[in-house]
Structure formats: C-alpha cells, structure tokens
Enzyme design. Structure first.
Site, PDB file in Angstrom:
ATOM      1  N   HIS A  47       0.856  -1.180   0.000  1.00 54.80           N
ATOM      2  CA  HIS A  47       0.000   0.000   0.000  1.00 54.80           C
ATOM      3  C   HIS A  47       0.899   1.239   0.000  1.00 54.80           C
ATOM      4  O   HIS A  47       2.105   1.136   0.191  1.00 54.80           O
ATOM      5  CB  HIS A  47      -0.936   0.007   1.225  1.00 54.80           C
ATOM      6  CG  HIS A  47      -0.223   0.018   2.531  1.00 54.80           C
ATOM      7  ND1 HIS A  47      -0.153  -1.088   3.367  1.00 54.80           N
ATOM      8  CD2 HIS A  47       0.476   0.990   3.160  1.00 54.80           C
ATOM      9  CE1 HIS A  47       0.555  -0.785   4.429  1.00 54.80           C
ATOM     10  NE2 HIS A  47       0.949   0.471   4.337  1.00 54.80           N
TER      11      HIS A  47
HETATM   12  C1  T46 Z   1       2.602   0.305   7.371  1.00 55.16           C
HETATM   13  C2  T46 Z   1       3.111  -1.055   7.727  1.00 55.16           C
HETATM   14  C3  T46 Z   1       4.521  -1.128   8.099  1.00 55.16           C
HETATM   15  C4  T46 Z   1      -5.619  -0.433  12.567  1.00 55.16           C
HETATM   16  O1  T46 Z   1      -6.827  -0.623  12.863  1.00 55.16           O
HETATM   17  N1  T46 Z   1      -4.913   0.562  13.196  1.00 55.16           N
HETATM   18  C5  T46 Z   1      -3.603   0.799  12.921  1.00 55.16           C
HETATM   19  O2  T46 Z   1      -2.983   1.722  13.508  1.00 55.16           O
HETATM   20  C6  T46 Z   1      -2.961  -0.007  11.911  1.00 55.16           C
HETATM   21  C7  T46 Z   1      -1.480   0.231  11.554  1.00 55.16           C
HETATM   22  C8  T46 Z   1      -3.678  -0.986  11.290  1.00 55.16           C
HETATM   23  N2  T46 Z   1      -4.998  -1.198  11.614  1.00 55.16           N
HETATM   24  C9  T46 Z   1      -5.756  -2.273  10.946  1.00 55.16           C
HETATM   25  C10 T46 Z   1      -5.959  -2.072   9.440  1.00 55.16           C
HETATM   26  C11 T46 Z   1      -6.050  -3.494   8.923  1.00 55.16           C
HETATM   27  O3  T46 Z   1      -7.391  -3.933   9.026  1.00 55.16           O
HETATM   28  O4  T46 Z   1      -5.014  -3.501  11.063  1.00 55.16           O
HETATM   29  C12 T46 Z   1      -5.193  -4.307   9.921  1.00 55.16           C
HETATM   30  C13 T46 Z   1      -3.847  -4.714   9.347  1.00 55.16           C
HETATM   31  O5  T46 Z   1      -3.190  -3.531   8.847  1.00 55.16           O
HETATM   32  P1  T46 Z   1      -2.392  -3.516   7.462  1.00 55.16           P
HETATM   33  O6  T46 Z   1      -2.980  -4.487   6.518  1.00 55.16           O
HETATM   34  O7  T46 Z   1      -2.300  -2.087   7.011  1.00 55.16           O
HETATM   35  O8  T46 Z   1      -0.965  -4.060   7.933  1.00 55.16           O
HETATM   36  P2  T46 Z   1       0.448  -3.880   7.233  1.00 55.16           P
HETATM   37  O9  T46 Z   1       1.443  -4.572   8.068  1.00 55.16           O
HETATM   38  O10 T46 Z   1       0.392  -4.231   5.797  1.00 55.16           O
HETATM   39  O11 T46 Z   1       0.725  -2.313   7.308  1.00 55.16           O
HETATM   40  C14 T46 Z   1       0.988  -1.704   8.547  1.00 55.16           C
HETATM   41  C15 T46 Z   1       0.478  -0.257   8.543  1.00 55.16           C
HETATM   42  O12 T46 Z   1      -0.920  -0.261   8.269  1.00 55.16           O
HETATM   43  C16 T46 Z   1       1.164   0.591   7.516  1.00 55.16           C
HETATM   44  O13 T46 Z   1       0.930   1.950   7.816  1.00 55.16           O
HETATM   45  O14 T46 Z   1       3.331   1.122   6.834  1.00 55.16           O
HETATM   46  O15 T46 Z   1       2.380  -1.674   8.770  1.00 55.16           O
END
Ligand code: T46
Length: 137
Positions: A47
């Site tokens: 993303h």
């Molecule tokens: C990034 C990388 C390194 C929340 O509800 N609150 C939060 O503060 C975060 C970070 C995520 N979420 C929820 C959103 C999704 O439903 O947790 C779930 C998993 O998040 P995501 O798919 O975005 O996870 P990553 O590891 O791909 O990304 C995260 C961060 O979202 C992003 O900002 O840079 O870690």
C-alpha cells in the site's frame, strides 16, 4: 516529486547497567505500532499513504523495506545492529519483507489511524502518482 527517504542515527549510551538507545524525532509522532512474529517468507505492506509520514526501525532482528514510486524502486535493510531508522515520507508504495525470526518492525507515525489515507490497490496508486506527483515541479 515525492520527498526522499532519509536515514536517522539511533545513538547509544552504554554504562554498566546496560544500553540506552536514543532516537530524536524530526516530526511529532501521534501513533506507534510494531509488527512481530512474521512467518518465514511472509510480506506485508502493499500500500501507499497519501499523507502519512513514518519512521521505521528494528529494535530487534532485521527486515527490508522496498519503496516504489514512479519508475524508481529502492530497498532498505533495517537491522538492529546498524542502529539506524528510516524516515518514509508520504507517497511511496511499500513492501516489507525478509523478516528475521526475531524481528520487530517498529513504526512511528505522524497521524492517528485513518483508512482513507491508504491506497491499497496498485493501479489506483499509479493513477494517484500521475495526478499528485508528476505535475509538480
Ligand atoms: C505500514 C506497515 C509497516 C488499525 O486498525 N490501526 C492501525 O494503527 C494499523 C497500523 C492498522 N490497523 C488495521 C488495518 C487493517 O485492518 O489492522 C489491519 C492490518 O493492517 P495492514 O494491513 O495495514 O498491515 P500492514 O502490516 O500491511 O501495514 C501496517 C500499517 O498499516 C502501515 O501503515 O506502513 O504496517
């Protein structure tokens, strides 16, 4: 043009009672989160953020961040031994990979969580770059 990523140094003060590690932040952080226990070979991210500014570091273990924008693709290794942190400005598509078994991916973020700040589809990201980055001088 998107702003360049930047390395920061994590300073260390060692005394007989242990190590103190210090990172001075170049912006106000409103949120922190960390990723651990990533299964071998798994990747995260895929993303971009429209306006979020982040700092990544590895208090333990190691991982890699690939930052993609326009026609550039760069890889950064974050390793607890190097004591460096990476400032990731908004506008980069990122893939986080090569997590060591013990890795902690620590993130300091400039804003509270807002799903509307994410671009999670690569085609949409390419269109967003055309509209927001390529016409800037
Ligand atoms: C990034 C990388 C390194 C929340 O509800 N609150 C939060 O503060 C975060 C970070 C995520 N979420 C929820 C959103 C999704 O439903 O947790 C779930 C998993 O998040 P995501 O798919 O975005 O996870 P990553 O590891 O791909 O990304 C995260 C961060 O979202 C992003 O900002 O840079 O870690």
């Amino acid at each position: 043009m998107v702003e360049e990523p930047k390395w920061l140094t994590i300073n260390q003060i060692t005394d007989p009672a242990g190590d103190l590690r210090i990172l001075e932040l170049p912006f106000e952080a409103k949120r922190t989160y960390f990723i651990q226990n990533v299964p071998h070979g798994s990747q995260r991210g895929f993303h971009a953020h429209r306006s979020l500014r982040q700092i990544f570091f590895a208090p333990q273990g190691s991982f890699e961040i690939e930052l993609i924008t326009g026609n550039s693709k760069r890889s950064f290794l974050l390793n607890s031994i190097d004591q460096k942190a990476l400032v990731v400005p908004p506008g980069y598509w990122r893939i986080i990979s090569s997590f060591s078994k013990d890795a902690t991916c620590m993130v300091l973020a400039s804003e509270h969580y807002m799903e509307s700040d994410y671009i999670r589809n690569f085609d949409e990201y390419v269109s967003w770059c055309k509209e927001n980055l390529e016409n800037e001088s």
